[in-house]
Design a protein around this motif. Structure first.
Motif, PDB file in Angstrom:
ATOM      1  N   UNK A   1       0.832  -1.216   0.000  1.00  0.00           N
ATOM      2  CA  UNK A   1       0.000   0.000   0.000  1.00  0.00           C
ATOM      3  C   UNK A   1       0.865   1.264   0.000  1.00  0.00           C
ATOM      4  N   UNK A   2       1.948   1.250   0.773  1.00  0.00           N
ATOM      5  CA  UNK A   2       2.837   2.421   0.788  1.00  0.00           C
ATOM      6  C   UNK A   2       3.403   2.692  -0.603  1.00  0.00           C
ATOM      7  N   UNK A   3       3.883   1.644  -1.254  1.00  0.00           N
ATOM      8  CA  UNK A   3       4.489   1.839  -2.575  1.00  0.00           C
ATOM      9  C   UNK A   3       3.448   2.220  -3.627  1.00  0.00           C
ATOM     10  N   UNK A   4       2.205   1.797  -3.432  1.00  0.00           N
ATOM     11  CA  UNK A   4       1.139   2.235  -4.351  1.00  0.00           C
ATOM     12  C   UNK A   4       0.924   3.744  -4.224  1.00  0.00           C
ATOM     13  N   UNK A   5       0.982   4.246  -2.991  1.00  0.00           N
ATOM     14  CA  UNK A   5       0.856   5.686  -2.783  1.00  0.00           C
ATOM     15  C   UNK A   5       2.022   6.401  -3.471  1.00  0.00           C
ATOM     16  N   UNK A   6       3.215   5.864  -3.322  1.00  0.00           N
ATOM     17  CA  UNK A   6       4.388   6.462  -3.971  1.00  0.00           C
ATOM     18  C   UNK A   6       4.255   6.425  -5.493  1.00  0.00           C
TER      19      UNK A   6
ATOM     20  N   UNK B   1       1.759   6.911  -7.236  1.00  0.00           N
ATOM     21  CA  UNK B   1       0.881   7.992  -7.687  1.00  0.00           C
ATOM     22  C   UNK B   1       1.409   9.372  -7.286  1.00  0.00           C
ATOM     23  N   UNK B   2       2.597   9.422  -6.715  1.00  0.00           N
ATOM     24  CA  UNK B   2       3.153  10.672  -6.188  1.00  0.00           C
ATOM     25  C   UNK B   2       4.152  11.273  -7.177  1.00  0.00           C
ATOM     26  N   UNK B   3       4.070  12.554  -7.369  1.00  0.00           N
ATOM     27  CA  UNK B   3       4.981  13.244  -8.281  1.00  0.00           C
ATOM     28  C   UNK B   3       6.399  13.341  -7.778  1.00  0.00           C
ATOM     29  N   UNK B   4       6.636  12.997  -6.510  1.00  0.00           N
ATOM     30  CA  UNK B   4       7.989  13.063  -5.939  1.00  0.00           C
ATOM     31  C   UNK B   4       8.784  11.793  -6.198  1.00  0.00           C
TER      32      UNK B   4
ATOM     33  N   UNK C   1      13.201   4.360  -7.745  1.00  0.00           N
ATOM     34  CA  UNK C   1      13.161   3.872  -6.368  1.00  0.00           C
ATOM     35  C   UNK C   1      13.490   4.984  -5.370  1.00  0.00           C
ATOM     36  N   UNK C   2      13.533   6.206  -5.846  1.00  0.00           N
ATOM     37  CA  UNK C   2      13.951   7.314  -5.004  1.00  0.00           C
ATOM     38  C   UNK C   2      12.805   8.289  -4.748  1.00  0.00           C
ATOM     39  N   UNK C   3      12.720   8.776  -3.507  1.00  0.00           N
ATOM     40  CA  UNK C   3      11.788   9.859  -3.182  1.00  0.00           C
ATOM     41  C   UNK C   3      12.568  11.163  -3.275  1.00  0.00           C
ATOM     42  N   UNK C   4      12.132  12.070  -4.120  1.00  0.00           N
ATOM     43  CA  UNK C   4      12.846  13.340  -4.282  1.00  0.00           C
ATOM     44  C   UNK C   4      12.636  14.264  -3.097  1.00  0.00           C
ATOM     45  N   UNK C   5      11.627  14.005  -2.307  1.00  0.00           N
ATOM     46  CA  UNK C   5      11.357  14.877  -1.159  1.00  0.00           C
ATOM     47  C   UNK C   5      12.369  14.647  -0.037  1.00  0.00           C
ATOM     48  N   UNK C   6      12.675  13.382   0.248  1.00  0.00           N
ATOM     49  CA  UNK C   6      13.606  13.081   1.344  1.00  0.00           C
ATOM     50  C   UNK C   6      14.922  12.496   0.843  1.00  0.00           C
TER      51      UNK C   6
ATOM     52  N   UNK D   1       6.370   8.993   5.353  1.00  0.00           N
ATOM     53  CA  UNK D   1       6.388   9.789   4.126  1.00  0.00           C
ATOM     54  C   UNK D   1       6.583  11.251   4.538  1.00  0.00           C
ATOM     55  N   UNK D   2       7.526  11.957   3.914  1.00  0.00           N
ATOM     56  CA  UNK D   2       7.749  13.353   4.307  1.00  0.00           C
ATOM     57  C   UNK D   2       6.557  14.260   4.019  1.00  0.00           C
ATOM     58  N   UNK D   3       5.651  13.819   3.178  1.00  0.00           N
ATOM     59  CA  UNK D   3       4.451  14.624   2.895  1.00  0.00           C
ATOM     60  C   UNK D   3       3.221  14.094   3.623  1.00  0.00           C
ATOM     61  N   UNK D   4       3.426  13.079   4.472  1.00  0.00           N
ATOM     62  CA  UNK D   4       2.309  12.533   5.247  1.00  0.00           C
ATOM     63  C   UNK D   4       1.295  11.771   4.420  1.00  0.00           C
TER      64      UNK D   4
END
Ligand code: SF4
Length: 91
Positions: free
Chosen positions: A49-54, A56-59, A63-68, A83-86
């Motif tokens: 579920x966490x990766x599904x949210x990622x 759909x995220x523009x960040x 395999x990298x989150x641009x926010x953190x 998640x840094x954006x909650x």
């Protein structure tokens, strides 16, 4: 307060991951929380579920989150990681 102001200014200009010092700080903070939580991981379903949210995220970039700046395949496993954006549900 000052840290938030710096983050806001940085995110306004950001087109890539945070600076290396910021990534190191984010990683150290996240690991401290992970250890304090007993190094517990999420269930396979929570991980999915966490990766599904990622997804759909523009960040997300691969395999990298641009926010953190964290690797999502690792970060999504730790129960204490956030998640840094909650955007991830609270466990
Ligand atoms: S951790 Fe949060 S901000 Fe980063 S890619 Fe996933 S949903 Fe987006």
């Amino acid at each position: 307060m000052t840290e938030r102001l710096i983050d806001r200014k940085m995110s306004a200009k950001a087109t890539g991951p945070p600076s290396l010092p910021r990534q190191a700080w984010n990683l150290a903070s996240a690991l401290a929380g992970f250890v304090a939580d007993g190094c517990r991981t999420v269930t396979a379903e929570e991980y999915r579920r966490r990766l599904e949210v990622c997804d759909a995220c523009g960040e997300r970039r691969g395999d990298r989150c641009l926010k953190c700046g964290c690797r999502l395949s690792l970060k999504a496993r730790g129960r204490a990681f956030r998640c840094p954006l909650g955007k991830w549900e609270e466990l």
